[in-house]
Scaffold this motif. Structure first.
Motif, short mmCIF file in Angstrom:
data_model
loop_
_atom_site.label_atom_id
_atom_site.label_comp_id
_atom_site.label_asym_id
_atom_site.label_seq_id
_atom_site.Cartn_x
_atom_site.Cartn_y
_atom_site.Cartn_z
N TRP A 191 1.75 -24.70 6.23
CA TRP A 191 2.22 -25.05 7.36
C TRP A 191 1.89 -26.72 7.49
O TRP A 191 0.75 -26.88 7.58
CB TRP A 191 1.87 -24.48 8.89
N ARG A 192 2.94 -27.60 7.53
CA ARG A 192 2.68 -28.88 7.60
C ARG A 192 2.09 -29.57 8.81
O ARG A 192 1.53 -30.69 8.91
CB ARG A 192 3.89 -29.70 7.04
N ASP A 193 2.77 -29.24 9.83
CA ASP A 193 2.62 -29.99 11.39
C ASP A 193 1.42 -29.66 11.63
O ASP A 193 0.97 -30.52 12.59
CB ASP A 193 3.83 -29.38 12.26
N PRO A 194 0.74 -28.43 11.94
CA PRO A 194 -0.73 -28.33 12.43
C PRO A 194 -1.54 -29.22 12.16
O PRO A 194 -1.65 -29.72 11.21
CB PRO A 194 -0.84 -26.89 12.34
N TRP A 195 -2.53 -29.51 13.28
CA TRP A 195 -3.89 -30.18 12.99
C TRP A 195 -5.10 -28.99 12.85
O TRP A 195 -4.88 -28.20 13.70
CB TRP A 195 -4.26 -31.15 13.89
N SER A 196 -6.16 -29.54 12.48
CA SER A 196 -7.17 -28.64 12.46
C SER A 196 -8.34 -29.45 12.84
O SER A 196 -8.32 -30.73 12.73
CB SER A 196 -7.57 -28.12 11.18
N VAL A 197 -9.41 -28.73 13.45
CA VAL A 197 -10.66 -29.33 14.18
C VAL A 197 -11.89 -28.83 13.58
O VAL A 197 -12.10 -27.72 13.38
CB VAL A 197 -10.45 -28.81 15.71
N LEU A 198 -12.75 -29.66 13.15
CA LEU A 198 -13.77 -29.44 12.43
C LEU A 198 -14.97 -29.04 12.93
O LEU A 198 -15.95 -28.24 12.74
CB LEU A 198 -14.26 -30.90 11.53
N ASP A 199 -14.92 -29.30 14.36
CA ASP A 199 -15.92 -28.81 15.38
C ASP A 199 -15.13 -28.53 16.69
O ASP A 199 -15.24 -29.64 17.70
CB ASP A 199 -17.01 -29.56 15.33
N PRO A 200 -14.66 -27.58 17.02
CA PRO A 200 -13.85 -27.13 18.45
C PRO A 200 -14.70 -27.60 19.64
O PRO A 200 -14.41 -28.11 20.63
CB PRO A 200 -13.47 -25.98 18.47
N HIS A 201 -16.14 -27.28 19.67
CA HIS A 201 -16.89 -27.47 20.83
C HIS A 201 -17.48 -29.03 20.80
O HIS A 201 -17.40 -29.39 21.74
CB HIS A 201 -18.16 -26.83 20.59
N GLY A 202 -17.44 -29.61 19.54
CA GLY A 202 -17.56 -31.22 19.51
C GLY A 202 -16.24 -31.76 20.32
O GLY A 202 -16.45 -32.76 20.84
N LEU A 203 -15.11 -31.11 20.04
CA LEU A 203 -13.92 -31.72 20.53
C LEU A 203 -14.15 -31.83 22.02
O LEU A 203 -13.64 -32.73 22.75
CB LEU A 203 -12.70 -31.27 20.05
N ILE A 204 -14.38 -30.68 22.49
CA ILE A 204 -14.26 -30.61 24.07
C ILE A 204 -15.48 -31.16 24.60
O ILE A 204 -15.36 -31.91 25.62
CB ILE A 204 -14.64 -29.04 24.31
N ALA A 205 -16.71 -31.44 23.90
CA ALA A 205 -17.59 -32.56 24.40
C ALA A 205 -17.08 -33.96 24.40
O ALA A 205 -17.63 -34.46 25.41
CB ALA A 205 -18.81 -32.19 23.44
N ALA A 206 -16.53 -34.24 23.54
CA ALA A 206 -15.91 -35.51 23.55
C ALA A 206 -14.65 -35.75 24.63
O ALA A 206 -14.99 -36.96 25.33
CB ALA A 206 -15.14 -35.89 22.14
N TYR A 207 -13.99 -34.72 24.93
CA TYR A 207 -13.18 -34.83 25.86
C TYR A 207 -13.76 -34.72 27.45
O TYR A 207 -13.38 -35.56 28.34
CB TYR A 207 -12.21 -33.56 26.21
N ARG A 208 -15.00 -34.03 27.37
CA ARG A 208 -15.82 -34.18 28.66
C ARG A 208 -16.24 -35.57 28.92
O ARG A 208 -16.28 -36.04 29.88
CB ARG A 208 -16.76 -33.16 28.59
#
Length: 415
Positions: A191-208
């Motif tokens: 599937w070409r369109d999706p993105w993936s996240v190397l660290d989901p918790h790290g992404l939420i910490a960045a958003y926070r």
């Protein structure tokens, strides 16, 4: 302390909603009993699933249901003692999964999925979290020609009806993309369109961190302290007592701890899931997020190691862990990839909040002013957090939501 809005729940949906409200000039406090991203949002496959326009349905074929009844699979497992309390939910889930209803639901669901990448990208750029993101899609691999051909046909339909991009892979293509995957596979899909996240918790910490950088406040507190004080909502946090005009319930599988207290009986079910991280033996590399489709587990090259995720466990939300599916998945995964030692002290477990029509609950509480709901995202919580946050913030602040969200309205369950 007085704020304009309280957001209950600091998973991906709650953090995203808090950001969008704060951006629109509201003074927001985000409240959770744990640090942001420590519950359901902590453990997942790490996929922003732009291709996921068709929500996961309940099996319809009698033969397949019979096979599930033996309770020996990786993709689904159940606690027998939990079934009596889930029969009504499962019956409605099964009915909504028939071909006609499922097609209707998919078309109503598609607008949320359509904007999942663009809305995440907005927050990724704002929070400077680009290093956590890969933008090269993900892969399914098939063991049989029958499964391959059926999935190729479905991918072509999704491309035709929803513009979902994909590549059909041969067994040789899989070997080229993943030289350390062993075994004979008849083909695959990328599937070409999706993105993936190397660290989901790290992404939420960045958003926070971004939320706090624009003036938002995070506090620990228990949602069950929420109550009404005149025209305001009031609760207790570690920062003291807080009042606000609006409160958003983004508590995922724990939403009922608040909604039931105010007279709402949503048919919210739970699908639990497990993950474990592994080292790779002999310097083996996994390049793609890879689903072993017939077996029902996924391998993901995360920052911490290779994450193995399981399917759905139908159990009581707070029942003790039973990581049977993880053990089954690990045994199979080791036959196709050189997994090394386990890196986590114990399996992680989380609970996905699910509705019987497979769509989230987003909108105003039918009988209470200033009470808003954002939960029930099932397998797509990470995917749909930012788009949910935006449309709900638009609704709360009097803007017209940029997509039609009437299909997700709470009053479809709670008039």
């Amino acid at each position: 302390m007085t704020k304009d809005a309280i957001v209950l729940g600091a998973g991906i949906v709650g953090v995203s909603t808090a950001i969008h409200l704060q951006r629109r000039g509201r003074q927001v406090i985000l409240v959770d009993r744990k640090a942001p991203g420590k519950e359901t949002s902590f453990g997942n496959a790490g996929l922003i699933q732009r291709e996921g326009v068709v929500p996961y349905g309940f099996p319809q074929q009698f033969g397949l249901l019979l096979r599930y009844a033996f309770n020996n699979r990786i993709d689904a497992h159940y606690h027998l003692r939990a079934l009596p309390g889930q029969i009504a939910f499962l019956a409605r889930y099964w009915w909504n999964s028939n071909t006609r209803r499922h097609e209707m639901i998919s078309r109503a669901y598609a607008p949320l999925i359509e904007h999942s990448i663009s809305e995440h990208n907005d927050l990724i750029e704002a929070s400077h979290a680009d290093e956590l993101i890969r933008k090269n899609g993900w892969m399914e691999i098939f063991r049989t020609d029958e499964k391959r051909d059926a999935e190729f046909a479905e991918a072509e339909r999704l491309n035709r009806e929803f513009g979902i991009a994909y590549d059909a892979l041969t067994g040789a293509d899989i070997a080229s993309l993943e030289p350390h995957i062993r075994g004979s596979f008849s083909g695959g899909l990328r599937w070409r369109d999706p993105w993936s996240v190397l660290d989901p918790h790290g992404l939420i910490a960045a958003y926070r961190a971004y939320f706090e950088s624009i003036g938002g406040l995070f506090a620990t507190g228990d949602a069950v302290s929420l109550g009404r004080s005149g025209s305001q909502w009031k609760m207790v946090t570690a920062e003291g007592s807080i009042e606000a005009e609006d409160v958003v319930v983004a508590l995922g599988p724990w939403a009922d701890l608040v909604t039931k207290r105010f007279g709402y009986a949503f048919p919210l079910g739970v699908k639990r899931g497990y993950h474990m991280h592994y080292a790779a033996e002999d310097n083996a590399i996994l390049n793609n997020w890879t689903l072993d489709a017939e077996r029902g587990y996924l391998l993901a090259p995360m920052s911490r190691g290779i994450r193995l995720t399981t399917g759905a466990e139908f159990a009581l939300r707070d029942a003790p862990k039973t990581p049977i599916q993880l053990d089954r998945a690990e045994a199979v995964a080791r036959t196709i990839f050189p997994l090394g030692e386990r890196l986590d002290p114990e399996p992680w477990m989380g609970a996905r909040p699910c509705t019987p029509d497979m769509m989230p609950i987003i909108g105003k509480a039918p009988r209470h002013d200033g009470l808003w709901f954002a939960f029930g995202h099932a397998h797509h919580g990470l995917t749909l957090g930012p788009v949910t946050g935006r449309v709900l913030a638009e609704l709360i602040t009097g803007e017209k939501p940029f997509i039609d969200i009437s299909a997700y309205a709470p009053d479809r369950f709670a008039p």
